[in-house]
Structure formats: C-alpha cells, structure tokens
Write a protein that holds these residues in place. Structure first.
Motif, PDB file in Angstrom:
ATOM      1  N   ALA B 105       0.834  -1.142   0.149  1.00 12.68           N
ATOM      2  CA  ALA B 105      -0.083  -0.356  -0.068  1.00 12.68           C
ATOM      3  C   ALA B 105       1.090   1.153   0.034  1.00 12.68           C
ATOM      4  CB  ALA B 105      -0.780   0.133   1.151  1.00 12.68           C
ATOM      5  N   LEU B 106       0.830   2.102  -1.022  1.00 16.63           N
ATOM      6  CA  LEU B 106       1.749   3.072  -1.386  1.00 16.63           C
ATOM      7  C   LEU B 106       0.776   4.193  -1.002  1.00 16.63           C
ATOM      8  CD1 LEU B 106       4.717   3.921  -1.888  1.00 16.63           C
ATOM      9  CD2 LEU B 106       3.815   4.777  -4.019  1.00 16.63           C
ATOM     10  N   VAL B 107       1.329   5.192  -0.025  1.00 15.27           N
ATOM     11  CA  VAL B 107       0.608   6.599   0.131  1.00 15.27           C
ATOM     12  C   VAL B 107       1.558   7.468  -0.444  1.00 15.27           C
ATOM     13  CG1 VAL B 107      -0.372   7.953   1.694  1.00 15.27           C
ATOM     14  CG2 VAL B 107      -0.605   5.599   2.212  1.00 15.27           C
ATOM     15  N   ASN B 108       1.315   8.061  -1.816  1.00 21.87           N
ATOM     16  CA  ASN B 108       2.257   8.570  -2.357  1.00 21.87           C
ATOM     17  C   ASN B 108       2.656  10.055  -1.576  1.00 21.87           C
ATOM     18  OD1 ASN B 108       0.524   7.394  -5.094  1.00 21.87           O
ATOM     19  ND2 ASN B 108       2.926   7.633  -5.310  1.00 21.87           N
ATOM     20  N   ARG B 109       3.901  10.172  -1.651  1.00 17.75           N
ATOM     21  CA  ARG B 109       4.453  11.497  -1.168  1.00 17.75           C
ATOM     22  C   ARG B 109       5.962  11.925  -1.812  1.00 17.75           C
ATOM     23  NH1 ARG B 109       7.734  11.505   4.782  1.00 17.75           N
ATOM     24  NH2 ARG B 109       9.261  12.712   4.109  1.00 17.75           N
ATOM     25  N   ALA B 110       6.320  13.246  -1.778  1.00 13.99           N
ATOM     26  CA  ALA B 110       7.312  13.455  -2.489  1.00 13.99           C
ATOM     27  C   ALA B 110       8.799  13.046  -2.072  1.00 13.99           C
ATOM     28  CB  ALA B 110       7.504  15.057  -2.365  1.00 13.99           C
ATOM     29  N   LEU B 111       9.548  12.727  -2.969  1.00  8.21           N
ATOM     30  CA  LEU B 111      11.076  12.422  -2.470  1.00  8.21           C
ATOM     31  C   LEU B 111      11.553  13.765  -2.244  1.00  8.21           C
ATOM     32  CD1 LEU B 111      11.773   9.681  -5.180  1.00  8.21           C
ATOM     33  CD2 LEU B 111      11.634   9.279  -2.730  1.00  8.21           C
ATOM     34  N   SER B 112      12.533  13.591  -1.268  1.00  6.39           N
ATOM     35  CA  SER B 112      13.458  14.665  -0.976  1.00  6.39           C
ATOM     36  C   SER B 112      14.505  15.083  -2.134  1.00  6.39           C
ATOM     37  CB  SER B 112      14.253  14.473   0.263  1.00  6.39           C
ATOM     38  OG  SER B 112      13.333  14.280   1.524  1.00  6.39           O
ATOM     39  N   GLY B 113      14.896  16.308  -2.294  1.00 10.00           N
ATOM     40  CA  GLY B 113      14.711  17.322  -1.447  1.00 10.00           C
ATOM     41  C   GLY B 113      13.732  18.601  -2.522  1.00 10.00           C
ATOM     42  N   PRO B 114      13.421  19.493  -1.610  1.00  2.37           N
ATOM     43  CA  PRO B 114      13.555  19.588  -0.150  1.00  2.37           C
ATOM     44  C   PRO B 114      12.628  18.744   0.504  1.00  2.37           C
ATOM     45  CG  PRO B 114      12.156  21.311  -1.076  1.00  2.37           C
ATOM     46  CD  PRO B 114      12.700  20.573  -2.347  1.00  2.37           C
ATOM     47  N   LEU B 115      13.029  18.459   1.861  1.00  2.82           N
ATOM     48  CA  LEU B 115      12.350  17.416   2.655  1.00  2.82           C
ATOM     49  C   LEU B 115      10.760  17.968   2.593  1.00  2.82           C
ATOM     50  CD1 LEU B 115      11.960  15.089   4.603  1.00  2.82           C
ATOM     51  CD2 LEU B 115      12.562  16.554   6.394  1.00  2.82           C
ATOM     52  N   ASN B 116       9.804  17.014   2.203  1.00  2.00           N
ATOM     53  CA  ASN B 116       8.499  17.541   2.023  1.00  2.00           C
ATOM     54  C   ASN B 116       7.667  16.271   2.327  1.00  2.00           C
ATOM     55  OD1 ASN B 116       5.946  17.544   0.120  1.00  2.00           O
ATOM     56  ND2 ASN B 116       6.462  19.706   0.498  1.00  2.00           N
ATOM     57  N   ILE B 117       6.454  16.408   2.970  1.00  2.00           N
ATOM     58  CA  ILE B 117       5.875  15.325   3.517  1.00  2.00           C
ATOM     59  C   ILE B 117       4.547  15.130   2.609  1.00  2.00           C
ATOM     60  CG2 ILE B 117       6.473  14.896   5.844  1.00  2.00           C
ATOM     61  CD1 ILE B 117       3.848  16.349   6.511  1.00  2.00           C
ATOM     62  N   ASN B 118       4.402  16.139   1.647  1.00  2.00           N
ATOM     63  CA  ASN B 118       2.998  16.004   0.788  1.00  2.00           C
ATOM     64  C   ASN B 118       3.010  15.405  -0.452  1.00  2.00           C
ATOM     65  OD1 ASN B 118       3.405  19.078   2.292  1.00  2.00           O
ATOM     66  ND2 ASN B 118       1.675  18.014   2.785  1.00  2.00           N
ATOM     67  N   CYS B 119       1.983  15.252  -1.105  1.00  2.00           N
ATOM     68  CA  CYS B 119       1.848  14.489  -2.130  1.00  2.00           C
ATOM     69  C   CYS B 119       2.314  14.908  -3.217  1.00  2.00           C
ATOM     70  CB  CYS B 119       0.339  14.388  -2.722  1.00  2.00           C
ATOM     71  SG  CYS B 119      -0.035  13.272  -3.993  1.00  2.00           S
ATOM     72  N   GLU B 120       3.110  13.748  -3.989  1.00  2.00           N
ATOM     73  CA  GLU B 120       3.527  13.988  -5.275  1.00  2.00           C
ATOM     74  C   GLU B 120       3.609  12.486  -5.809  1.00  2.00           C
ATOM     75  OE1 GLU B 120       7.322  16.954  -5.415  1.00  2.00           O
ATOM     76  OE2 GLU B 120       8.090  15.151  -6.565  1.00  2.00           O
ATOM     77  N   HIS B 121       3.990  12.246  -7.077  1.00  2.00           N
ATOM     78  CA  HIS B 121       4.091  10.883  -7.655  1.00  2.00           C
ATOM     79  C   HIS B 121       5.548  10.426  -7.919  1.00  2.00           C
ATOM     80  CE1 HIS B 121      -0.325  11.413  -9.149  1.00  2.00           C
ATOM     81  NE2 HIS B 121      -0.228  10.957  -7.632  1.00  2.00           N
ATOM     82  N   SER B 122       6.309  11.221  -7.268  1.00  2.00           N
ATOM     83  CA  SER B 122       7.730  11.158  -7.598  1.00  2.00           C
ATOM     84  C   SER B 122       8.184   9.550  -7.124  1.00  2.00           C
ATOM     85  CB  SER B 122       8.747  12.084  -7.042  1.00  2.00           C
ATOM     86  OG  SER B 122       8.359  12.450  -5.823  1.00  2.00           O
ATOM     87  N   ASP B 123       7.708   9.168  -5.925  1.00  2.00           N
ATOM     88  CA  ASP B 123       8.310   7.636  -5.096  1.00  2.00           C
ATOM     89  C   ASP B 123       7.776   6.774  -6.069  1.00  2.00           C
ATOM     90  OD1 ASP B 123       5.420   8.319  -4.492  1.00  2.00           O
ATOM     91  OD2 ASP B 123       5.639   8.003  -2.461  1.00  2.00           O
ATOM     92  N   SER B 124       6.533   6.471  -6.329  1.00  2.00           N
ATOM     93  CA  SER B 124       5.991   5.414  -7.255  1.00  2.00           C
ATOM     94  C   SER B 124       6.456   5.329  -8.614  1.00  2.00           C
ATOM     95  CB  SER B 124       4.378   5.172  -7.148  1.00  2.00           C
ATOM     96  OG  SER B 124       3.781   6.377  -7.782  1.00  2.00           O
TER      97      SER B 124
END
Lengths: 318, 395
Positions: B105-124
């Motif tokens: 179960a992936l909850v999409n969040r931005a990869l660093s940097g800057p360090l950020n906890i919000n949504c982005e699809h950069s991880d998946s």
C-alpha cells in the motif's frame, strides 16, 4: 556400524551425517567459508528441516549458480545487506503458517553472511533481526575482507592487513584501524546465545557451538573465523595451522556468551607471540621488514588488551 | 448489505487489510502511510486480525522480510511512502524478479529534497521500472476497492508479480469522505486462500530462491517476467469484472470521463482527476467539449488503449504530479506521447507538471488548461509556446 546405533553427537555419528551442502559448488579449494557451512549444517539433527539464508558474497555466487543449487535444504538469497531481515521474514512466515495449521513439520532457520554482509553493509539488518528475537541463527563466516569483490578492507579486517583498499605502500602500513568486535556487539543485544569459533582439530568446538546456536530458542549469533587463501595469501593446506595459531596467540579467542554469561571455551597453556599467526600469511608480510618491528608491537599490544578484556568479562560472569 | 461509512483513505485501506487478513506484514512507519501499520497493529492487538506483524528497523528490511515471508509461502503485505519506497528500491526489483505477489500500500509522497511530506508521485514513478504492477486511486473508495482486488491480480498464475496500490498522500490518505465497504465474508470469498505452487516451507519439496544467473539464463528470466506484466493487463480487467459482481462498481485500465465527444482532454492520475471532473462539468454547461482520461493502471502501461480512447481529441494535456528532470516533461507525458505517436495521433500535446510537494491543483487551473488546449487547437502551438510547462507555479 549402523549410523542409527551411534550415540547422537558422537564424532563418528556427526561425520557420518549426510552432507547438506552438496559437492560440486564452485568455491575455491581451501575456502574457509565452505568448511563453516558444511560443519554448521552437520549440527542440524538428522530429520530436522531447515531454511538456509545467505547474503550475497562468494558463498552465494558459488553455491547457487542457476540452474544448480548445492543446498539440500530450502535456501534463499536476497541481497548483500539483508540476510538478517530476509530470514526474519521466512521465520515469521513459518509461525504464521504453523498457526493456521498449514505446516506441521519442525523447521530451523540459519543464515550465512561474510564479514562484509554482516559487520558492514548488513549490520543494521542483523541488529534488527536479533533485537526482534526471531528464532534463527545468524552465522558470519569472517574472512576479514570483501573477498568476493577482490579483497577490499572491511571493519573485520585486522589491523595492518594489506588489502586492495588499504594497500601497503610508501605512505601506508596497511589497514590503520583494528577490527570491530562484532561478537561483543551481538552479546550487547542480550540475545540468548553468541559464540566465536574457528576450525580446530576435529571441529568439535564448531559443532557444539553450532548445535547450541541452532537448538537454543531465540536469536543466536555465531562468528566463525574462516580463512580465505586468496585474501590472506597462504597455501591452502596451511589453513588449519593458521586457525590454530589464531587461537594460540589469542588473536581469535574461542568463547560463548550464554544468556549474558561470558565463558571462555579454550585457554592456551602458553599464549604464543602474535608473529606465529602473522608470519603464515602474505597479507602481513610487510610487518616483518626491518624497521617495522613497532607495528607488530602495536598489534600485539592490541591483541593483549582485548584478551585481558575478554578474561575480565569471563571472570565477572562467574 | 454493503456498509456505508465515512473514512479516510488510510482507514479504508487498513480496513481492506483487516478484511483480507494476510499472513505477514513487515512495515516501518513513514508519513503519510504511518497509520497503516498502526491500524493493523491495533487490529492485531484487539484480536480482529491474526496477521504476524514484523516491526522492522527500516523499509529496506520491510521489503527484505516481505520477500522472505512471501517466498516462504505466506501472503504478505507492507505499506510505505516516499523515502521508504526509495530505501526499498533495490529490493523492489528482487521481489518482482522472484515473482513474489506481495501487496504494497503506497501513500504517495514527494521524494526529498527539499524534505517535504506532501503528495507527489515521484516515489512510485521512480519505481515504475521495478517490475511492480501499479494501480492508482482517485479517492478513498478506489483505494479500498483496488486493495481488495490486489491479491487476485498479483497471485494469478499468469502474473505472479508484486503489486503497488497507490493513493495520494494526505489528499486521499487523510481526507475523510463517504465510502461503501463490502461485508467481511464477501471480501474473504473474493480474495480466497493463498495456495502457492512452490515455496520454501513446502514439506515435500526443497526450493532455492534468488540465484546468481549468468548471461545465458538471465535474459530469459527477464523476458518471462515481462510476459507476466503483459499478461497482467487482461487479468486486471478480469478481476475487475468479478469485483463488479460483488461491489457494483466498475473498474478498467483507465476511466474515460465525458471523453467520447471531447475535443480537449486532460490525462491525469490520482486525486487530480476529481478536481478535473468538476472543471469538466462546469465547462460542459458552457458547451465546451472537454473530457478526462484517468489512468488507473500505470504498470502495465495501457498505451494502445489510452491512445485509442483519445483518438478524437484535438489537443491533450498530460499531467504529471512529478518531475523527471528530463527537461522534456514527466513520466506519464513521456510514455503516453510515445503511445500517441505509435497510434499516429495528430493531436497537439501539452506536458504539464503540477502539484509538486503537495501544491494544490484547483478547478480554476484545470479550466485554464482546457482554455490553453482550445487555443492551441485553433491557432497551433505557436513558436514561443512550451509544450512542457508547469501549472500552479508562484510568479
């Protein structure tokens, strides 16, 4: 004599047990890693099933080259740095499936890693698996460098060893640092069983510690000095002599830590000078050049200090 | 009777996890997916699940343990976000190549940097070539439905691949909205027992997993793995049609929203699709022929099907909630442009990056994109116009 009539655990009975690491693997002649694996697996009681884990390294690439496997038991290799976590997943699956009645057999879980996969890149994964208390044995076959990639130093490499990333040169005496004491670090995890051993005589020390490690409930760690003829630069037949000298000089003491109690397995009658261990190996050749006497003195002082510390730990456990 | 509830995306997926009750879950907390192992731990503590939870010391170990558990014969799941997925990266490839149907179960969040906890699809999107099936959700309902369908897709004998069920961090994972849940028995019957053919703990057969393979074998293994991903397309559709019979909800590789007669289309993934639909509804009232193509399945990539669905469009905006730093647009834009080219599409294409680091994507912006598409369709791209552009950037 029929195998089944021998008392369980007698020398002959153990040696008569079928090999669980089959012949035909591609490890070097005189490889300590192979001897470690064969003897640890002999400590599995006949009839008990096992899943064997393995970090990436010489052992893995030489014993499970598709489509051949040298293992009679189920086996999993995952990556270099995660042998601890991988086997912890297998062991947990065993409990999950057992709970659901899907498995009835008894399984043991043993994973092997070299010092690179254990002391260094796999250290966190090992620490996590031991801390969580999985019922498994982690065996480090410690040959004191990254041998699979061509003899680079590790944190298990002894001081002054000549490796390809600590080469001896005009400005270098070999590895400047001493080796990490991983067995002590594992003991600090307060797991039920930690032991250090190597290949001696009839392998009874190795066998007994392996059996205890496998049949002690909970996590166990075995540190086995396993010489590498390529990296240490010795003639293959000299391996057993090197192991003996490692123990007799107290460079590689044999001990156990059972439920936090330290116990020395062997105390040399007369502690031999460190040179007796060093002189058998090409990686320490430079230490015997004129003018380098102080290096051997420094190394000897470090071995002495660690030996005294170990004696102290054992005495305090009495 | 289906259960009407109000839940966040994380609550919904955790509920699906409880209903599926897999054998093993190794996981490590990371915002915004942390709630998933927390909910599961609570369910276990309260005796509502009997999954074995492994509180690993990192996401690398989470995926490593998942590989071990799944290879041993246990149905296994995990959850993560962002840096957690990045730390798993090496092992994602191993899970896929060992053909282990793990659900993540992936909850999409931005990869660093800057360090950020919000949504982005950069991880998946960074893991798009790791060999995992990837399915995305528009809202909490879809996140729930997708997770329930996950194991039937992954464990299908023609597939046997790991699967990533993705939802937008915070926007879906923490946004509470109405949801319809299935009854436990229905889920249990739909998902079924996991009965792998070969596994480490099989009593009468030893097995070896994770070989070293030289060049005379490795390429065939990869080709077989590629075939599994090709096969997954039909299996995803078949599973969706069975799912419809128990849920009444339809799923495909994509959703076409008011697209049939649309001249202008936005193509997007995830929660942005809901926003875009609102813009479309408003513009349709004004007589604008606009529509949406929502990509649900990104791996396998349904290039032909997407191009076919867009065949009547004059201008298309492809939205990526992540950068590729290719200087040529994001990953969806790159792959869909290639598919449009193969389909001999004559449509103008805008490659738009939006919503990075959790930047809001608004109805107004969607309307602006449609206005830009209309302008381009009528007057051409223009010498100075950038095909690759950002929206929602502060001046």
């Amino acid at each position: 004599m029929n195998q089944s009539t021998l008392p369980l655990g007698s020398f002959k009975e153990i040696q008569n047990r079928p090999e669980r690491l089959a012949a035909g693997h591609r490890l070097c002649a005189g490889c300590g890693g192979t001897i470690a694996v064969r003897n640890v697996l002999k400590a599995l009681h006949p009839g008990d099933k096992a899943v064997i884990g393995n970090a990436t390294g010489c052992l893995e690439v030489s014993s499970f080259t598709y489509p051949y496997t040298a293992y009679e038991d189920s086996y999993i290799h995952n990556a270099f740095e995660n042998a601890g976590a991988t086997l912890s997943g297998v062991e947990t699956a065993y409990h999950a499936l057992k709970k659901k009645g899907k498995i009835t057999e008894q399984y043991k879980f043993i994973t092997f890693g070299g010092d690179g996969g254990t002391y260094d890149i796999g250290f966190q994964s090992l620490s996590g698996a031991m801390e969580r208390g999985h019922d498994m044995v982690y065996v480090c076959y410690d040959n004191g460098a990254y041998m699979n990639t061509g003899i680079q130093r590790s944190s298990a490499t002894p001081m002054y060893a000549d490796t390809t990333t600590t080469p001896v040169g005009k400005q270098s005496d070999g590895k400047p640092q001493g080796r990490k004491d991983l067995a002590a670090i594992m003991a600090a995890h307060n797991i039920p069983y930690v032991a250090q051993t190597t290949f001696l005589g009839n392998m009874m020390d190795l066998y007994q510690k392996s059996e205890k490690a496998i049949y002690t409930k909970g996590p166990a760690f075995l540190n086995i000095m396993a010489p590498c003829p390529r990296g240490w630069r010795y003639d293959a037949p000299d391996m057993i002599k090197i192991c003996k000298m490692a123990v007799e000089t107290c460079y590689w003491p044999l001990f156990e830590v059972i439920d936090g109690k330290w116990r020395l397995s062997y105390q040399p009658k007369e502690k031999l000078p460190l040179e007796e261990f060093l002189k058998l190996q090409g990686r320490f050749k430079h230490l015997f050049l004129p003018g380098n006497e102080h290096l051997i003195e420094a190394f000897q002082a470090e071995v002495d200090r660690r030996w005294e510390e170990l004696l102290c730990r054992c005495e305090n456990s009495d | 009777m289906a259960i009407k509830e109000r839940m966040s995306g994380n609550e919904a997926v955790a509920y699906a996890m409880k209903q599926i009750n897999p054998d093993v879950m190794p996981a490590f907390p990371i915002t915004p997916s942390t709630e998933l192992p927390q909910f599961v731990s609570s369910y276990i503590a309260d005796g509502e699940m009997d999954t074995e939870f492994i509180p690993v010391e990192s996401e690398h170990s989470a995926m490593s343990a998942a590989i071990g558990a799944e290879a041993a014969g246990a149905r296994t799941m995990t959850a993560t976000s962002s840096a957690g997925l990045a730390l798993m990266w090496e092992m994602l490839y191993v899970a896929a190549s060992n053909r282990l149907p793990i659900a993540l179960a992936l909850v999409n969040r931005a990869l660093s940097g800057p360090l950020n906890i919000n949504c982005e699809h950069s991880d998946s999107m960074g893991a798009r070539d790791s060999g995992w099936i990837q399915i995305y959700a528009e809202d909490n309902q879809e996140a729930y439905d997708n997770f329930i369908q996950a194991y039937r897709i992954a464990e299908h004998p023609d597939v046997m691949l790991p699967i990533m069920i993705c939802q937008d961090g915070f926007i879906i994972s923490h946004g509470v909205s109405n949801i319809t849940l299935l009854e436990d028995e229905k889920v249990k019957a739909f998902v079924g027992e996991y009965c792998p053919k070969h596994y480490l703990l099989k009593a009468d057969e030893a097995m070896a997993v994770g070989p070293y393979a030289v060049s005379c074998y490795g390429m065939e293994a990869k080709r077989a793995q590629a075939q599994a991903m090709i096969n997954a397309k039909q299996v995803i559709l078949d599973v969706a049609s069975v799912y419809k019979t128990i849920s009444g909800r339809s799923y495909g590789l994509f959703e076409a929203y008011r697209l049939e007669d649309a001249d202008y289309a936005i193509v997007a993934i995830g929660s942005a699709c809901g926003t875009t639909k609102d813009a479309i509804d408003a513009l349709r009232v004004q007589g604008k022929k606009v529509g949406l193509l929502k990509v649900r399945v990104f791996r396998p990539f349904p290039g032909k099907e997407l191009a076919e669905a867009l065949k009547n469009c004059q201008a298309i905006a492809i939205l990526d909630r992540c950068e590729s730093f290719s200087a040529n647009g994001g990953p969806l834009a790159a792959e869909l442009s290639a598919a449009l080219f193969q389909a001999k599409s004559q449509a103008e294409v805008l490659k738009i990056v939006y919503g990075l680091n959790g930047r809001d994507y608004t109805v107004t912006e969607a309307e602006q994109i449609f206005a830009d598409l209309e302008e381009i369709a009528e007057n051409g791209m223009g010498a100075d116009a950038a095909e690759y552009r950002y929206i929602g950037l502060r001046e």
